[in-house]
Design an enzyme around this catalytic site. Structure first.
Site, PDB file in Angstrom:
ATOM      1  N   GLU A  38      35.351-105.779  47.723  1.00 56.34           N
ATOM      2  CA  GLU A  38      34.853-104.732  47.777  1.00 56.34           C
ATOM      3  C   GLU A  38      35.810-103.573  47.553  1.00 56.34           C
ATOM      4  O   GLU A  38      36.446-103.854  47.560  1.00 56.34           O
ATOM      5  CB  GLU A  38      34.160-104.210  49.045  1.00 56.34           C
ATOM      6  CG  GLU A  38      33.682-103.005  49.216  1.00 56.34           C
ATOM      7  CD  GLU A  38      33.513-102.486  50.821  1.00 56.34           C
ATOM      8  OE1 GLU A  38      33.935-102.257  51.771  1.00 56.34           O
ATOM      9  OE2 GLU A  38      32.327-101.953  50.894  1.00 56.34           O
TER      10      GLU A  38
ATOM     11  N   LYS B 287      33.921 -90.358  67.116  1.00 59.04           N
ATOM     12  CA  LYS B 287      35.225 -90.460  66.822  1.00 59.04           C
ATOM     13  C   LYS B 287      34.936 -90.420  65.054  1.00 59.04           C
ATOM     14  O   LYS B 287      35.008 -91.736  65.141  1.00 59.04           O
ATOM     15  CB  LYS B 287      36.926 -91.697  67.134  1.00 59.04           C
ATOM     16  CG  LYS B 287      38.256 -91.291  66.366  1.00 59.04           C
ATOM     17  CD  LYS B 287      38.535 -92.197  66.424  1.00 59.04           C
ATOM     18  CE  LYS B 287      38.530 -93.470  64.959  1.00 59.04           C
ATOM     19  NZ  LYS B 287      39.072 -92.634  64.080  1.00 59.04           N
TER      20      LYS B 287
ATOM     21  N   GLU C 200      28.756-102.121  61.224  1.00 60.01           N
ATOM     22  CA  GLU C 200      28.350-102.017  59.869  1.00 60.01           C
ATOM     23  C   GLU C 200      28.835-102.042  59.145  1.00 60.01           C
ATOM     24  O   GLU C 200      29.753-100.753  59.133  1.00 60.01           O
ATOM     25  CB  GLU C 200      27.163-100.849  59.586  1.00 60.01           C
ATOM     26  CG  GLU C 200      27.056 -99.820  58.140  1.00 60.01           C
ATOM     27  CD  GLU C 200      26.052-101.274  57.768  1.00 60.01           C
ATOM     28  OE1 GLU C 200      25.318-101.330  58.358  1.00 60.01           O
ATOM     29  OE2 GLU C 200      26.215-101.694  56.491  1.00 60.01           O
TER      30      GLU C 200
ATOM     31  N   CYS D   7      29.095 -98.042  50.766  1.00 64.62           N
ATOM     32  CA  CYS D   7      28.476 -99.577  51.338  1.00 64.62           C
ATOM     33  C   CYS D   7      28.030-100.525  49.923  1.00 64.62           C
ATOM     34  O   CYS D   7      27.504-100.683  49.938  1.00 64.62           O
ATOM     35  CB  CYS D   7      28.006 -99.545  52.167  1.00 64.62           C
ATOM     36  SG  CYS D   7      28.947 -98.665  53.830  1.00 64.62           S
TER      37      CYS D   7
HETATM   38  C1  UN1 Z   1      27.153 -96.512  53.196  1.00 65.24           C
HETATM   39  O1  UN1 Z   1      27.595 -95.974  52.138  1.00 65.24           O
HETATM   40  O2  UN1 Z   1      27.462 -96.173  53.895  1.00 65.24           O
HETATM   41  O3  UN1 Z   1      21.030 -96.057  51.168  1.00 65.24           O
HETATM   42  C2  UN1 Z   1      25.595 -95.228  53.717  1.00 65.24           C
HETATM   43  C3  UN1 Z   1      22.583 -95.013  50.674  1.00 65.24           C
HETATM   44  C4  UN1 Z   1      22.274 -94.068  52.121  1.00 65.24           C
HETATM   45  C5  UN1 Z   1      23.443 -94.598  52.609  1.00 65.24           C
HETATM   46  C6  UN1 Z   1      25.052 -94.869  52.574  1.00 65.24           C
HETATM   47  N1  UN1 Z   1      22.003 -93.936  51.777  1.00 65.24           N
HETATM   48  O4  UN1 Z   1      22.913 -95.050  50.343  1.00 65.24           O
END
Ligand code: UN1
Length: 499
Positions: free
Chosen positions: A388, A178, A253, A287
């Site tokens: 965040e 999804k 995650e 993230c």
């Molecule tokens: C994310 O933001 O979920 O290290 C992944 C990094 C990328 C992956 C980010 N290679 O910022």
């Protein structure tokens, strides 16, 4: 662009392209200029059920395909991603909004992951180990688990699906995928290329639609033993609870509140470059984005003025224009959330140094653009330094020592990425040991993870799992321990060999 112009897309279930059973649809719209990318099935639980049924049936054959052969399909998939890299990159600048160089990086990350996991088809190592008894052989092997539910975000619309789908498949599982409702066209292209690579019907299925109807059914479906989700902490907690009744394996995650520490012995120019890249790359929607900068007072003024003047030079625009530094944010609610944090920061008494407003003029009003925003004199406990934001906003926090810097860096609920700029090897090693995050960078920003190392975080960033690298295999396999007794007699462990 071939894919633009409100093309109608479908779900892919059991090797067939099909509409949602209800016939309902939703649109994907570009955050850069508001144009429609395509029309997609608004699926319901019954569509998920059909996809799970197809994936469950396909599993019985796919799990028996030799792992090196499963890997060969991923190898072909990686080659197809290479061939289609420009097209996917272009589509990503339109559908998700990131700038071309970063969109190319997103596709490249999927290429890297697919090649890496293709190779895993010839490894998937277990252990062989002595037995405590004579004439007995012990080993452990990785076994596939079944149907994997893959729920992905919009911020890495090709890379993150590859982090989940490629290891799931090479390990012998089948998948119901999804994609985020903000980036369904990219999700669909991902699956079309897997089909073209030669994946048998039912091994990969895509069901478009929202978290409430599609995601929730996937998470609760009794025939989906594994769920992997990249998303917010709130969604992660809901998924974990919903999956608990069926004791599913849940890989999460989640968020980050990543800090870059800049010590007074650092190369300030280099640190500034790393901060701008990590805070404003992907418009801060990673993230791993650096949303906090913890700065030793000895270099605070110099760093602050360099950051502000360089941030003000950044050009906002659509990702497909070559001179764009910062693209749009994903949608209107995101824009409003980011802007609300500017208000929160001001109310808390932080000093707004630059940005802090929705960008307009020069066609920017057609999309969702926010000026790169830097707050100064931020206290570690302020909400802008704790929560965040997921946008182009970063907070400068002054400190007096390495001890204070590490304490402040660790003083948040998340633990994904961290970084320190220092020329002192002792401080670097202190940081490597004491920063409580899954990823730490020395003299680099907080972004840029490579696919062959574990990716994930401590504390509320997840639930202890890692994706990418060898660690991903633990999410998508069960260990089986096998004992082979070739002595021809009954040997009792712990008893016949008692000391
Ligand atoms: C994310 O933001 O979920 O290290 C992944 C990094 C990328 C992956 C980010 N290679 O910022």
């Amino acid at each position: 662009m071939r894919l633009l112009g409100a093309k109608t897309y479908k779900n892919y279930i059991g090797g067939e392209w099909v509409e949602a059973a209800s016939g309902e649809t939703f649109e994907s719209v570009s955050p850069a200029d508001g144009k429609t990318i395509g029309v997609f099935p608004r699926s319901a639980p019954e569509d998920v059920d059909r996809a799970v049924e197809a994936a469950k049936a396909a599993y019985e054959e796919w799990r028996l395909v030799p792992a090196p052969k499963r890997g060969e399909v991923l190898f072909r998939f990686a080659q197809l991603l290479v061939e289609h890299k420009d097209e996917l990159t272009d589509l990503m600048t339109h559908e998700m909004g990131k700038v071309r160089a970063e969109a190319g990086g997103d596709v490249q990350e999927a290429i890297d992951m697919s090649y890496y996991m293709a190779g895993e088809g010839r490894r998937l190592f277990g252990q062989t180990t002595p037995s405590e008894l004579r004439d007995k052989f012990n080993m452990s092997v990785r076994m596939p688990i079944g149907v994997v539910g893959v729920i992905t975000p919009w911020n890495f619309p090709i890379a993150i699906p590859s982090w989940k789908v490629a290891p799931a498949l090479v390990c012998g599982n089948t998948v119901v995928f999804k994609p985020a409702t903000d980036t369904p066209a990219l999700g669909e292209r991902f699956v079309e290329l897997l089909e073209e690579a030669g994946l048998p019907p039912g091994v990969i299925n895509i069901v478009h639609g929202g978290g409430g109807a599609v995601g929730d059914r996937l998470v609760r479906h009794p025939d989906v033993p594994v769920i992997t989700l990249t998303g917010s902490r709130e969604t992660g907690v809901e998924v974990l609870k919903a999956a608990a009744d069926n004791l599913k394996h849940v890989h999460l995650e989640l968020g980050g509140k990543n800090a870059i520490i800049v010590m007074d012995d650092a190369d300030v120019e280099l640190a500034a470059e790393g901060i701008l890249w990590s805070a404003f790359g992907t418009s801060g929607q990673r993230c791993t984005a650096a949303s906090r900068v913890i700065v030793h007072r000895g270099v605070y003024d110099a760093l602050q003025s360099k950051l502000v003047s360089d941030a003000e030079k950044m050009r906002l625009g659509p990702g497909w224009e070559e001179d764009t530094d910062v693209g749009p944010v994903i949608n209107k609610p995101a824009l409003e959330k980011i802007d609300s944090y500017t208000g929160i920061g001001k109310d808390e008494g932080a000093k707004l140094l630059t940005g802090g407003e929705v960008a307009s003029g020069n066609g920017l009003d057609r999309g969702f653009y926010y000026r790169p925003t830097i707050f100064g004199d931020v206290e570690p406990g302020m909400r802008i330094a704790q929560e965040e934001i997921f946008g182009p906003t970063t907070a400068l926090i002054p400190v007096d020592s390495i001890d204070e810097a590490i304490r402040v860096a660790n003083g948040v609920m998340y633990g994904l990425s961290s970084s320190i700029f220092t020329r002192d090897v002792n401080k670097a090693f202190r940081a490597m040991r004491d920063l409580d995050t899954g990823i730490t960078y020395i003299n680099a920003g907080t972004i840029g993870a490579e696919v062959h190392l574990p990716f994930g975080g401590t504390k509320d960033t997840g639930n202890g799992h890692r994706e990418a690298g060898q660690a991903a295999l633990d999410v998508f396999t069960e260990w089986k321990s096998i004992y082979v007794d070739y002595s021809g007699k009954l040997q009792k462990a712990q008893i016949d060999n008692a000391s």
